[in-house]
Design an enzyme around this catalytic site. Structure first.
Site, PDB file in Angstrom:
ATOM      1  N   ARG A   1      46.301  54.716  60.537  1.00 32.04           N
ATOM      2  CA  ARG A   1      45.780  53.407  59.908  1.00 32.04           C
ATOM      3  C   ARG A   1      45.128  53.692  58.999  1.00 32.04           C
ATOM      4  O   ARG A   1      43.905  54.526  58.988  1.00 32.04           O
ATOM      5  CB  ARG A   1      44.907  53.102  61.351  1.00 32.04           C
ATOM      6  CG  ARG A   1      44.269  51.631  61.043  1.00 32.04           C
ATOM      7  CD  ARG A   1      44.990  50.456  61.101  1.00 32.04           C
ATOM      8  NE  ARG A   1      44.100  49.091  61.003  1.00 32.04           N
ATOM      9  CZ  ARG A   1      44.777  48.077  60.903  1.00 32.04           C
ATOM     10  NH1 ARG A   1      46.114  48.109  60.643  1.00 32.04           N
ATOM     11  NH2 ARG A   1      44.283  46.952  60.658  1.00 32.04           N
TER      12      ARG A   1
ATOM     13  N   ALA B   1      34.347  50.052 105.837  1.00 31.57           N
ATOM     14  CA  ALA B   1      34.027  51.582 105.523  1.00 31.57           C
ATOM     15  C   ALA B   1      34.907  52.228 104.720  1.00 31.57           C
ATOM     16  O   ALA B   1      36.205  52.541 104.896  1.00 31.57           O
ATOM     17  CB  ALA B   1      34.235  52.154 106.966  1.00 31.57           C
TER      18      ALA B   1
ATOM     19  N   GLU C   1      38.772  51.284 105.311  1.00 33.42           N
ATOM     20  CA  GLU C   1      38.778  50.079 106.099  1.00 33.42           C
ATOM     21  C   GLU C   1      38.020  49.035 105.313  1.00 33.42           C
ATOM     22  O   GLU C   1      37.147  49.434 104.443  1.00 33.42           O
ATOM     23  CB  GLU C   1      38.124  50.015 107.557  1.00 33.42           C
ATOM     24  CG  GLU C   1      38.942  50.978 108.241  1.00 33.42           C
ATOM     25  CD  GLU C   1      38.519  51.198 109.943  1.00 33.42           C
ATOM     26  OE1 GLU C   1      37.518  50.717 110.062  1.00 33.42           O
ATOM     27  OE2 GLU C   1      39.158  51.686 110.424  1.00 33.42           O
TER      28      GLU C   1
ATOM     29  N   PHE D   1      43.172  49.089 100.662  1.00 35.47           N
ATOM     30  CA  PHE D   1      43.334  49.864  99.563  1.00 35.47           C
ATOM     31  C   PHE D   1      44.257  51.051  99.777  1.00 35.47           C
ATOM     32  O   PHE D   1      44.205  52.187  99.095  1.00 35.47           O
ATOM     33  CB  PHE D   1      41.955  50.280  99.153  1.00 35.47           C
ATOM     34  CG  PHE D   1      40.815  49.283  98.726  1.00 35.47           C
ATOM     35  CD1 PHE D   1      40.864  48.210  98.476  1.00 35.47           C
ATOM     36  CD2 PHE D   1      39.494  49.863  99.082  1.00 35.47           C
ATOM     37  CE1 PHE D   1      39.853  47.308  98.465  1.00 35.47           C
ATOM     38  CE2 PHE D   1      38.370  49.149  99.013  1.00 35.47           C
ATOM     39  CZ  PHE D   1      38.506  47.749  98.507  1.00 35.47           C
TER      40      PHE D   1
ATOM     41  N   THR E   1      47.015  53.307  98.909  1.00 36.37           N
ATOM     42  CA  THR E   1      48.120  53.697  98.015  1.00 36.37           C
ATOM     43  C   THR E   1      49.546  53.958  98.548  1.00 36.37           C
ATOM     44  O   THR E   1      49.594  54.607  99.709  1.00 36.37           O
ATOM     45  CB  THR E   1      47.678  54.931  97.138  1.00 36.37           C
ATOM     46  OG1 THR E   1      46.421  54.601  96.523  1.00 36.37           O
ATOM     47  CG2 THR E   1      48.834  55.273  96.233  1.00 36.37           C
TER      48      THR E   1
ATOM     49  N   GLU F   1      42.749  66.761  97.619  1.00 36.86           N
ATOM     50  CA  GLU F   1      42.873  65.223  97.232  1.00 36.86           C
ATOM     51  C   GLU F   1      42.303  65.087  96.042  1.00 36.86           C
ATOM     52  O   GLU F   1      42.677  64.330  95.154  1.00 36.86           O
ATOM     53  CB  GLU F   1      42.569  64.373  98.318  1.00 36.86           C
ATOM     54  CG  GLU F   1      42.569  63.024  97.822  1.00 36.86           C
ATOM     55  CD  GLU F   1      42.350  61.971  99.305  1.00 36.86           C
ATOM     56  OE1 GLU F   1      42.727  62.363 100.557  1.00 36.86           O
ATOM     57  OE2 GLU F   1      42.335  60.748  98.846  1.00 36.86           O
TER      58      GLU F   1
ATOM     59  N   GLY G   1      36.747  59.242  96.888  1.00 36.37           N
ATOM     60  CA  GLY G   1      35.420  59.802  96.855  1.00 36.37           C
ATOM     61  C   GLY G   1      34.860  59.336  95.253  1.00 36.37           C
ATOM     62  O   GLY G   1      35.306  59.994  94.307  1.00 36.37           O
TER      63      GLY G   1
END
Ligand code: FAD
Length: 381
Positions: A269, A129, A126, A155, A157, A243, A365
């Site tokens: 390169r 929080a 939230e 936030f 997803t 998760e 987290g």
């Protein structure tokens, strides 16, 4: 013998070809539109690439979790934003329904996870929080055979694309300790009072929709409660292990791709008459990067085997989430530096990876919260 057999390797090659043919050509368009289309999910679903661990009777392939590991590794090598979308849809959210849902809930919602017809999101955070999840203030009040949800989530997803969202809300805001007041609910898209209020503008993972969700007297059937009232925090703490594991897998996929891009660039390169990879500083940097990527890979494979065998992986998962998500950022920084000016240009994949991996030390987290868990477990043991 390692975790992966020849069968897994064949699956990996087939999935990689699918990504190259069906998904890669659209990456730029989705990055610009800042959203993946619904067909991305159904196309993945048709081939059995979504939530393959789900039981056959609910439409899944019922295979071991190592297949999720392969899918996340390959898709994150292609694009970290897509890796994040898929880990949330396939491996994070349906696990709540599969583990704690009723038979009716499983029959209703799990087949859509496998087919991709029902995109999944989870709404815990939230505006006030995030790390401190006990402090959420969204409420769910029981009225007859319904719950009325009020509050704001941020936030989230897949928030815009989601057909179903698992929402954490307080059924007992006065509970002591506060976590005992948290419950989980399924809120279906289109429910009156459920407003997908804003697609948020992020630093990276642009193809991945991250939304703010508002609940204004949102009435859902009481049958949408997951498990028991007051057990939501416990369920989240259980499922956060998987998760965090899948987030570490996304980070590892990103790191492997960054290393590959950087080695290839360093070979081709030229400066001062040699490939830049042969300049000793760069050579040592590449050696350090490759070592870290390999350490991440072996640690994760070991952790995945422990997770599959049902061991308590809380400390190790927190280590993997913290270390690999920091490692990929470190690798991205040095990989971009080795690319010189081209590394800062959008036409080189390293630029996108550099932006995208920044999210990984925060989602699911933060690094600091992972260190708290590891440290506290060390002192407790
Ligand atoms: C791209 C993206 C996708 C996300 N997807 C989802 C999603 O799908 N669903 C969902 O619910 N959430 C989602 N989140 C939210 C995410 O889980 C939170 O952002 C995260 O948990 C941190 O919470 P916060 O942002 O409120 O930060 P805060 O908790 O305010 O933390 C701010 C800072 O303080 C540190 N900190 C906090 N507490 C402590 C402590 N006790 N000790 C030391 N340091 C501490 C943190 O590490 C951080 O550095 C997503 C976030 C992002 C960026």
């Amino acid at each position: 013998m390692g975790l992966y057999t020849e069968e897994h390797n064949i699956f990996r090659r087939t999935f990689k070809r699918f990504l190259e043919k069906e998904i890669q050509p659209h990456l730029e368009e989705w990055e610009e539109k800042r959203l993946v289309p619904a067909w991305f999910f159904t196309k993945m679903g048709e081939q059995g690439y979504l939530a393959p661990w789900i039981e056959e009777k609910y439409g899944g392939a019922e295979v071991g979790f190592e297949y999720s590991g392969i899918i996340l590794n390959e898709i994150s090598k292609l694009d970290v934003g897509l890796g994040t979308i898929i880990c949330v849809h396939s491996d994070i959210v349906p696990a709540y329904v599969a583990s704690y849902g009723t038979e009716e809930q499983k029959e209703k919602w799990l087949p859509g996870a496998s087919s991709g017809e029902l995109v999944y999101a989870v709404a815990m955070t939230e505006p006030n929080a995030g790390s401190d999840l006990q402090a959420i203030t969204s409420t769910a009040v029981k009225k007859g055979d319904t719950y009325v949800i009020n509050g704001t989530k941020t936030f989230i997803t897949n928030g815009m694309n989601a057909g179903i969202t698992v929402v954490a809300a307080k059924t007992d805001p006065k509970a002591i300790p506060p976590f005992k007041g948290v419950s989980l609910f399924v809120v279906e898209d289109g429910t009156p009072g459920f407003i997908k209020s804003r697609k948020l503008d992020k630093v990276g993972i642009h193809n991945n929709d991250t939304a703010e969700l508002v609940f204004e007297d949102c009435v859902i059937p009481a049958a949408n409660l997951i498990g028991e009232e007051g057990k939501g925090f416990f369920y989240m703490m259980q499922k956060l292990q998987q998760e965090r594991l899948v987030c570490a897998m996304v980070a590892q996929g990103g790191a492997e791709r960054i290393l590959e891009e950087t080695v290839n660039y360093a070979k081709s390169r030229k400066a001062f008459g040699v490939s830049i990879g042969n300049l000793q500083h760069n050579l040592f940097k590449l050696a350090e990067m490759a070592t870290e990527v390999e350490l991440g890979r072996t640690f994760l494979e070991d952790l995945l085997a422990d997770h599959i065998s049902g061991k308590d992986v809380v400390t190790k998962v927190s280590m993997a989430k913290y270390w690999i998500s920091e490692m990929v950022n470190h690798i991205a920084y040095h990989g971009l530096q080795i690319h010189g000016g081209y590394g800062y240009m959008e036409e080189y994949p390293i630029a996108r990876f550099f932006r995208d991996v920044r999210s990984l030390t925060i989602v699911a987290g933060t690094t600091e919260v992972m260190k708290l868990i590891i440290g506290r477990n060390l002192l407790r043991d």
